[in-house]
Design an enzyme around this catalytic site. Structure first.
Site, PDB file in Angstrom:
ATOM      1  N   ILE A 192      45.541  44.425  38.677  1.00 10.96           N
ATOM      2  CA  ILE A 192      44.986  42.924  38.317  1.00 10.96           C
ATOM      3  C   ILE A 192      44.585  43.069  37.312  1.00 10.96           C
ATOM      4  O   ILE A 192      44.960  42.965  36.397  1.00 10.96           O
ATOM      5  CB  ILE A 192      43.086  43.474  38.355  1.00 10.96           C
ATOM      6  CG1 ILE A 192      43.000  43.615  40.293  1.00 10.96           C
ATOM      7  CG2 ILE A 192      42.134  42.390  38.175  1.00 10.96           C
ATOM      8  CD1 ILE A 192      40.986  43.998  39.945  1.00 10.96           C
ATOM      9  N   GLU A 235      43.096  49.803  38.489  1.00  8.00           N
ATOM     10  CA  GLU A 235      42.757  48.305  39.169  1.00  8.00           C
ATOM     11  C   GLU A 235      44.077  48.436  39.702  1.00  8.00           C
ATOM     12  O   GLU A 235      44.273  47.091  40.041  1.00  8.00           O
ATOM     13  CB  GLU A 235      42.507  47.482  37.804  1.00  8.00           C
ATOM     14  CG  GLU A 235      43.802  47.285  37.300  1.00  8.00           C
ATOM     15  CD  GLU A 235      43.519  49.183  35.678  1.00  8.00           C
ATOM     16  OE1 GLU A 235      44.551  48.163  34.339  1.00  8.00           O
ATOM     17  OE2 GLU A 235      42.869  49.887  36.029  1.00  8.00           O
TER      18      GLU A 235
END
Length: 332
Positions: A192, A235
């Site tokens: 991300i 992430e």
């Protein structure tokens, strides 16, 4: 000296009724000679009604065929029989009286049928019935507990997708299968973009919700049972798709990127857009290549780094062979 007291028929009857299991005595013509209180309780048929009736006629619902066959084999051939609850769950229509609902099911039973010689030419049968419901419930509880522990060991607790441990174990097996069967195997590293800034601005609760949303979005793109997505750390996510060549791998990577983009999760602190985006690194094991398992992962990770260098919110491919060649050169 006091002689031992003889066992009278009355006392024998008291013992017969005190035993916490069903006891039925059957003569050679399948008529009921004894029917204890346990049977009265769980069949709702009193002793007076049951005695002298054929066991096949005493119940409103007939005993199972397996039960009657076993009983007749015992009478005719003197063969003892055991009907375990694993194979014969409820041979007789017996119920737990504490379960008063109309849709209550039959009690789980374990039944033993034992031949008893009544005379040289006649065999009676003692039928012993145990309530197996409690053991079945314990077994189900243990199985459920085992499944929960297994799920906890292989699943990321936040996102609900597989964890890194599960991926590592299955990636080794998938890589070995691809080499043996000469099939391609593609790996995707997904990160991300600017997630630290997202957490700092929106807070960790919102960050966790976004991780879950991205994880489920990636998972929704998988269509085969062999395809795997896992949370690789923080992430970062990783996907493994067996039998996917490099040209299709790049198409699929773009599909993943677009799916996350279309969630339109606001990200005002992103340096490239005002919504959540991902960068993806891709690599594929090709049939003619002789590479180590870690080279494929390193290639996907390096490709991810290049995707970030290229401005993020994009996909980049790197051949795993180049990583393997570089490792060989460094050793030399």
């Amino acid at each position: 000296m006091k002689h031992p007291e003889k066992l009278t028929s009355e006392k024998a009857g008291q013992i017969f009724n005190a035993i916490n299991m069903g006891l039925i005595l059957i003569d050679a013509n399948e008529h009921i000679l004894m029917w204890n209180d346990w049977m009265v309780k769980h069949s709702m048929i009193d002793t007076g009604t049951a005695l002298q009736k054929k066991i096949s006629d005493v119940f409103s619902d007939k005993p199972t065929t397996a039960f009657m066959t076993s009983l007749r084999n015992t009478i005719n051939y003197g063969l003892p029989a055991v009907l375990s609850n694993a194979l014969h769950r409820s041979p007789l229509p017996l119920f737990d009286p504490s379960e008063l609902s109309e849709d209550r099911g039959r009690m789980h039973q374990s039944i033993t049928i034992t031949p008893i010689s009544a005379s040289p030419d006649e065999t009676h049968c003692l039928i012993q019935i145990m309530d197996s419901s409690a053991s079945i419930k314990r077994e189900k509880m243990l199985r459920s507990h085992s499944e929960i522990l297994k799920k906890e060991a292989t699943t990321d607790s936040l996102t609900g997708i597989y964890n890194r441990r599960f991926f590592d174990e299955h990636f080794k097996m998938a890589m070995g299968h691809s080499k043996r069967q000469k099939l391609p195997l593609s790996v995707f590293m997904v990160d991300i973009d600017f997630f630290k800034q997202y957490n700092d601005y929106y807070g960790h609760v919102a960050g966790d919700k976004t991780l879950v949303k991205v994880a489920q979005t990636l998972k929704a793109q998988l269509v085969r049972a062999t395809d795997i997505v896992a949370r690789y750390g923080g992430e970062e996510f990783i996907l493994m798709l067996p039998n996917m060549p490099e040209d299709l791998a790049m198409q699929f990577a773009e599909k993943l990127r677009a799916a996350v983009w279309e969630t339109a999760i606001p990200h005002l602190k992103s340096r490239i857009s005002e919504q959540i985006s991902v960068s993806i690194g891709v690599s594929t094991y090709l049939l003619e290549e002789d590479i180590a398992i870690h080279h494929l992962l390193e290639a996907a990770d390096t490709a991810l780094y290049k995707a970030k260098q290229n401005g993020r919110n994009g996909c980049c491919y790197l051949n795993a062979k180049s990583i393997a060649d570089l490792a060989t050169l460094n050793k030399a």
